[in-house]
Each structure stands twice: as C-alpha cells, then as structure tokens.
Scaffold this motif. Structure first.
Motif, short mmCIF file in Angstrom:
data_model
loop_
_atom_site.label_atom_id
_atom_site.label_comp_id
_atom_site.label_asym_id
_atom_site.label_seq_id
_atom_site.Cartn_x
_atom_site.Cartn_y
_atom_site.Cartn_z
N ALA A 195 23.00 -5.07 -0.87
CA ALA A 195 22.07 -5.81 -1.70
C ALA A 195 22.53 -6.13 -3.07
N ASP A 196 22.12 -7.09 -3.63
CA ASP A 196 22.54 -7.42 -5.04
C ASP A 196 21.76 -6.57 -6.00
N ARG A 197 20.57 -6.06 -5.75
CA ARG A 197 19.67 -5.21 -6.43
C ARG A 197 18.97 -4.52 -5.40
N GLY A 198 18.64 -3.29 -5.82
CA GLY A 198 17.76 -2.25 -4.99
C GLY A 198 18.26 -1.02 -4.67
N THR A 199 17.38 -0.20 -4.23
CA THR A 199 17.63 1.01 -3.71
C THR A 199 17.32 1.31 -2.07
N ALA A 257 0.62 -1.19 -0.15
CA ALA A 257 0.03 0.04 0.16
C ALA A 257 0.73 1.16 -0.01
N ALA A 258 0.19 2.24 -0.61
CA ALA A 258 0.92 3.50 -0.76
C ALA A 258 0.57 4.47 0.46
N LEU A 259 1.60 4.68 1.43
CA LEU A 259 1.61 5.26 2.40
C LEU A 259 1.96 6.77 2.45
N GLY A 260 1.04 7.72 2.73
CA GLY A 260 1.51 9.14 2.57
C GLY A 260 2.38 9.57 3.71
N GLY A 261 2.99 10.70 3.48
CA GLY A 261 3.99 11.45 4.52
C GLY A 261 5.27 11.25 3.99
N ALA A 262 5.81 12.42 4.71
CA ALA A 262 7.58 12.52 4.41
C ALA A 262 8.13 11.15 4.62
N GLU A 263 9.24 10.81 3.91
CA GLU A 263 9.73 9.85 3.74
C GLU A 263 11.09 9.86 4.75
N ALA A 264 11.29 8.99 5.86
CA ALA A 264 12.46 9.10 6.57
C ALA A 264 13.51 7.78 6.01
N LEU A 265 12.78 6.54 5.86
CA LEU A 265 13.64 5.58 5.37
C LEU A 265 12.83 4.77 4.40
N ALA A 266 13.37 4.27 3.14
CA ALA A 266 12.84 3.47 2.28
C ALA A 266 13.99 2.68 1.52
N LEU A 267 13.31 1.35 1.35
CA LEU A 267 14.09 0.43 0.69
C LEU A 267 13.16 -0.22 -0.20
N GLU A 268 13.67 -0.09 -1.77
CA GLU A 268 12.73 -0.51 -2.54
C GLU A 268 13.41 -1.56 -3.77
N HIS A 269 12.40 -2.61 -4.00
CA HIS A 269 12.87 -3.53 -4.72
C HIS A 269 14.41 -4.32 -4.46
N VAL A 270 14.40 -4.65 -3.00
CA VAL A 270 15.69 -5.22 -2.68
C VAL A 270 15.95 -6.74 -3.10
N HIS A 271 17.00 -7.11 -3.60
CA HIS A 271 17.34 -8.36 -3.71
C HIS A 271 18.61 -8.80 -3.21
N LYS A 272 18.67 -10.01 -2.34
CA LYS A 272 19.63 -10.40 -1.74
C LYS A 272 19.76 -11.98 -1.60
N ASP A 315 13.51 -11.20 -2.11
CA ASP A 315 13.06 -11.32 -3.27
C ASP A 315 12.43 -10.17 -3.75
N ASP A 316 12.70 -9.06 -3.98
CA ASP A 316 11.89 -7.70 -4.37
C ASP A 316 11.36 -7.32 -3.31
N ALA A 317 12.00 -7.03 -2.11
CA ALA A 317 11.51 -6.70 -0.63
C ALA A 317 11.49 -5.02 -0.81
N SER A 318 10.42 -4.56 -0.08
CA SER A 318 10.23 -3.12 -0.27
C SER A 318 9.75 -2.70 1.43
#
Length: 526
Positions: free
Chosen positions: A78-82, A19-34, A43-46
């Motif tokens: 991470a192998d991939r991700g932001t 779900a898209a949660l509104g509000g200013a972002e403090a920490l984000a991990l997107e599409h992380v693979h390890k 496997d594509d964890a966010s």
C-alpha cells in the motif's frame, strides 16, 4: 425481498459508514491507499474481520475488493495504511510472510501449476523434503474433513474450474491458514457443492478462525456471513452485522447515486433491481429454424477420454437454451465442439460458419492481457483476414464498442489488464457479438461479475436473441439459467438430458439423483 430477518438499517446513497464491530480482531486494514499510475484503486479503504466470523466483502467490479486483500496478503504494498494480523501491525514483504502468519488466500484466477499433480501443487511453498505419500495423505485428510475431495494423483491441467478451485482451498488449509480469504469461491460450484462449502466455512470459523468471502451473490452474503463490508470506488462505505441489513441496503451501498459516467439510457445503469437483475430489450419471439444442433455426438479430450456421449440437442434462431451441469460433466467439450473449437469424434454437428464464443476463462482463452483494447478487438475474425491489418478501422470499431457496450476504459490504447473483470467481460461480449452472429455459445459468462455487469451481459445475450441468434449458455448458477433461458437442458456424465424447469429438478438431474424427465431435448418446429 429480505434475505435475513432482524433489525434493518437503511444505508443512504451518500452515506460513508464504517460501523464499529466488536470482538477479537483477526485481520484489519485501516486507511489503505493504493494508486496505479493515474488510477486510484484504494482511497482510504478499511476492513476489520473478527475472529470466529465469516465476513463478506462486497462491491462492484473495480471497487477495490481484490486489491485490498492483495495488500493484506503481501502481493501489493500500500502507498499508505496499516495491516494488522491478530492485533499486531505487520509489514508484509511477500505472500510468504502472510502465509507464515496464518493468512491464506484463494484467488479467483488460479495460481496453480497445471503440469503438476494435486498433491504436488498443495505441497508447493511448504517446508522440508517433499514426500509423495505424506502429500497424498494430507490432500485426502483435508478432503475427508471438508468434503472437498480430490484425487491427489490427478494432474491439475486435467481438472475443471471447480476442481482447480478446490485445490486452491485445500492448499491454503494445508499451509495452516487461520484467516482464509476466498475470492468468489462459489462462482463455479453446483448448488449442493456451494452449500457444502459455505457450511464448512461456518464450521471453520466456529473453531475461532476467520474467513473473508468476496462474493457478488447478495443472498449468499446475507444468509451465511456474520458481518458485511462494502467498497465503492476504493472507499469503505458500509460495515455492519449481516443480520441488520437487507438486499436493498447492499445494492444502495454498492451502487451509490448516479454519476456523470452513467449514461441515462445505458443497459447496465437501468438494471439494479437485485442480484439477478434482468433487462428485456425486446419481446420474446417464436423460435425459428435450427441453427445449432448435435445428434448422437461424441467428443474426446486431448488424452482421448470420452467426455461427451451420444449427446443430442438443438438451438433455434431467436432462442436461448441453458445448459446446466456440475464441473466435469462434459459441458466444456460439448460447448467447444458446437463453437468449432474441438472436433467431434462421432455423430452429426450442425453449426453456421462463424459462432461467437465466450469462454469461461477469459484471461486464458479470450483476451491477451498485455495487448490494447484495439488489438483484442482485432482478434475477432483474425484467422480469415488477409493483407495489411486495417488498424484505423479497428481502432474506430473499438471506440464504438466501448461506447455502445459501456466498457469503461480510458481509451482504445489501454491494455486490457488495466480493466476490471466486469469491463473485460463486457469487452469480450462486445467483440464476439459485434457482427450479429447467427449463433452464440457462452460458457459461464457472468462468473465473478457484480450485479451491474451481470445485468449488462444478460442484456447483450437477450439482444442477440432478439436479433434472431441461437444462443446456448452454460452457467454454474442455476438461478441465472432459470431466469435467462427459454429452455434448460442438463448434462450429466457426458450425456444431455431434459428435465422439468424447476430449480429442484434441474439440481437433482445435475447430480444424477433423478431420472431424466420425459421432455424432449429439442424444441418442436414452430
């Protein structure tokens, strides 16, 4: 039972939502693979954490929660991700980078130096010259602000688990954490201590900071967190406001549909009726003869400090006795004396020749992490074994235990380090209970375990009781003790007391706020 009121959203077993949660972002991990070798940990964890919120991260043991946050903290790449901190994409080469950007992490398995004082541990990783007076004042100031009071001059090795947990939190705060990640911080705290910590976390995020709470306590997540994210098998399957969720939603998201790995009749797959899921493997029997007993027992620690004072109790065959107490009340020394790990200084002790012992710190006291499952199974009875080691028989025993106790591992040659926390704990229980011991002493046996693994541990302890074992269990979770034990005793300031078997009465007795009730610490003969 619903833990929070509000709109409810059912999460189907097969849904994979973010779900898209509104509000200013403090920490984000997107599409992380390890990946670790053949094992896919993420496997594509966010995960998206809003500033000014407490965010609960849930999932079964091995779901990837700690791995994901170790990526955020710079411990793993991470192998991939932001990874983004405060809206800016970052490449974190080490925890030093994360700390400099205002991210603090409190690990479940502590990273402290036991030989140093509290103040010295808190100062580690800081900048400039170490000044003892400034370091001590910083520890005391944080204690006054948060309620996490500590003696700055105490050696960390002399602190109990809850005290060491406090040092980890204070250390992160001392380094200026604006985003605080806590891995099972309430697992070893008394109810009042846990409640105070959670209240402080809400105050901490109310100032605009953010906190991520890894927890297996579903009611804790729903009652205190603003947002919840659930991982399953390395994937994000749910992200939503806590107010829109029920306990059943979280369990459905964490567990998902049955998989081919789930044996139809295995204990853990049948035990998901809530956080305190329990399994009755056999009808309770009347307790038998006394198997474990202490009479006016005194126990001193390695420094000669008297930790147990004239303690008396007994545990009968076919009985589970629960022991409650705040950290440092003397339960550690009492349990080790009853298990044969510490000598008493005075008093009488009754125990069988061999007692199964499940210590609180499995990494330190129960397992050799770099050794194989077979080698760890071989530790049971190793002191009495003579001649050549029967590796073939031990390997066969390890294989049988893996199947019987649902320890999920590629095989008996797998290093224990590669198992999830829940599977490590199930291995310890399987090894200690494999020869049907007459007595079992278990110290916080479900600390840090998820619903399924907790249920499996409860099942094994109940099975031991059904076989006629005398079982003594200490837990920092009062609800667990009241659900599991036939009787509950309380330890306070080195003394053992009995009290009424209610949550309020036991909690007050743990803190010394109520006189012990007129209830015997020993059970009458059947």
């Amino acid at each position: 039972m619903d833990v929070r009121a509000g709109a409810h959203r059912t999460v189907t077993a097969h849904a994979a939502t973010h779900a898209a949660l509104g509000g200013a972002e403090a920490l984000a991990l997107e599409h992380v693979h390890k990946r670790f070798g053949e094992v896919v940990a993420l496997d594509d964890a966010s995960l998206r954490v809003r500033a000014g919120t407490l965010h609960a991260l849930l999932g079964e043991n091995g779901a990837g929660k700690t791995t994901l946050l170790r990526v955020a903290f710079g411990l793993l790449r991470a192998d991939r991700g932001t990874v983004r901190l405060h809206g800016v994409a970052r490449r974190l080469a080490s925890p030093r980078d994360a700390i400099a950007l205002g991210l603090g992490m409190v690990h479940q398995h502590f990273t402290l130096v036991p030989a140093l004082t509290v103040a010295e541990n808190v100062a580690l990783g800081g900048h400039g010259r170490y000044r003892r007076r400034d370091a001590r004042e910083q520890v005391m100031a944080i204690g006054r602000e948060t309620g996490l009071s500590l003696d700055p001059d105490a050696l960390v090795r002399d602190l109990g688990v809850a005290g060491q947990q406090r040092v980890e939190i204070v250390k992160a705060l001392a380094h200026g954490a604006r985003v605080l990640v806590l891995d099972e911080p309430t697992a070893v705290l008394a109810p009042d201590e846990a409640a105070e910590l959670l209240r402080w976390l809400r105050r901490y995020v109310d100032t605009g900071h953010a906190a991520v709470l890894i927890t297996h306590k579903l009611n804790e997540a729903l009652a205190h967190a603003h947002d919840v994210t659930v991982l399953r098998r390395g994937r994000t399957v749910l992200a939503a406001p806590a107010a829109s969720l029920r306990t059943d939603d979280l369990v459905d998201a964490m567990v998902g549909p049955p998989t081919p790995d789930d044996a139809p009749g295995d204990a853990s797959s049948r035990a998901l009726a809530g956080e305190m899921a329990v399994i009755e493997l056999a009808a309770a029997r009347a307790p038998g003869a006394i198997v474990l007993a202490a009479h006016r027992l005194d126990v001193r620690d390695a420094r000669g400090v008297r930790r147990v004072r004239e303690a008396s109790l007994d545990v009968r065959a076919g009985q589970i006795v629960g022991l409650a107490g705040v950290d440092g009340a003397g339960q550690r020394e009492l349990l080790r004396a009853l298990a044969g790990r510490m000598p008493p200084a005075a008093g009488e002790l009754v125990r069988p020749p061999s007692v199964a012992f499940v210590p609180e710190e499995r990494h330190r006291d129960a397992l050799v992490l770099d050794a194989s499952l077979t080698e760890n199974v071989a530790l049971r009875g190793a002191g009495a074994r003579r001649g050549l080691v029967p590796w073939g028989a031990l390997r066969a025993r390890a294989v049988a235990l893996l199947a019987e106790h649902d320890v999920r591992a590629p095989g008996p040659a797998t290093p224990v380090r590669e198992l999830s926390g829940g599977n490590q704990q199930k291995l310890v229980l399987a090894r200690e209970l494999c020869d049907a011991p007459a007595a079992v002493v278990a110290e916080n046996p479900t600390r840090g375990l998820d619903v399924r693994a907790t249920a499996a541990v409860h099942a094994q302890l109940r099975a031991a009781r059904a076989r006629g074992a005398a079982v003594l269990v200490y837990s920092s979770d009062l609800d667990e003790l009241l659900a599991l034990a036939d009787r509950v005793l309380v330890m306070h300031a080195g003394e053992v007391h009995a009290t009424a078997a209610t949550r309020d009465a036991v909690g007050r007795a743990m803190l010394g706020a109520a006189a012990p009730a007129a209830v015997p610490t020993a059970t009458p003969a059947p």
